[in-house]
Scaffold this motif. Structure first.
Motif: not given
Ligand code: AMP
Length: 194
Positions: A31-33, A36-38, A57-59, A86-91, A93-95
């Protein structure tokens, strides 16, 4: 090896379903989310860059996220296990980056499973989740709406990217968690037979 993308708007239940899939099939959960939180918790450079973007709320930029994913996949010891993304790819370009990363490992994405939930339901769910999760981006309606707009404008097109490759499936994300889980399992089990 099956590697699966769980897809859907914020609050669709991707994290919940991913956890159930990990328990049942022993997938690795990516999970990329969560990653990132970590980074934010550990106050790394990436975390410091990501915090304001997430709270808006942006990427987070594609290169940052793709690099995180690349290094996580490279360091996976057991390549016999499928990954649940889970949560990747989101664009788009990421795919494309993900295709590159997987190709370099002689692997590929087998399936995208989308969880469909309507916008109004999502807002209600995320506000409820925010009371427990304390996630900063789950706390106010403006951030939540920005996340939904981001999904609609930048992420939802990915369904077509995988549909064109014959890898797209979807389930209705409304109803009991176990029922949605059963539908997802059926898709996975059917795909394993083919
Ligand atoms: P999530 O936990 O997947 O809902 O992600 C929380 C937030 O982390 C998102 O609203 C984005 O700001 C960022 N984020 C998570 N995954 C991605 C990703 N694949 N690309 C860009 N930003 C991401």
């Amino acid at each position: 090896m099956k590697h699966i993308l769980l897809f859907g708007p914020p609050g669709a239940g991707k994290g919940t379903q991913a956890q159930l899939l990990v328990d049942k099939y022993k997938f690795i959960h990516l999970s990329t989310g969560d990653m990132l939180r970590d980074e934010i918790k550990r106050a790394t450079d990436t975390g410091l860059k990501a915090k304001a973007i997430i709270d808006n709320g942006q990427l987070v930029p594609d290169e940052i996220v793709a690099e995180m994913v690349r290094s996580r996949i490279k360091n996976m010891k057991n390549d016999k296990v499928g990954i649940i993304f889970d949560g990747f790819p989101r664009t788009i370009a990421q795919a494309r980056k993900l295709d590159e990363i997987m190709n370099a490992e002689n692997q590929q994405i087998s399936l995208m499973i989308a969880i469909d939930v309507h916008d109004d339901e999502i807002i209600k769910r995320i506000i409820e989740r925010g009371k427990i999760s304390q996630r900063s981006d789950d706390q106010d309606v403006i951030t939540i709406k920005n996340r939904i707009d981001t999904y609609n404008n930048q992420t939802s097109v990915l369904a077509d990217y995988y549909r064109q490759q014959g890898k797209f499936k979807s389930v209705a994300g409304i109803g009991a968690i176990e029922d949605i889980f059963a539908e997802i399992c059926k898709i996975i089990d059917d795909s394993r037979k083919s």
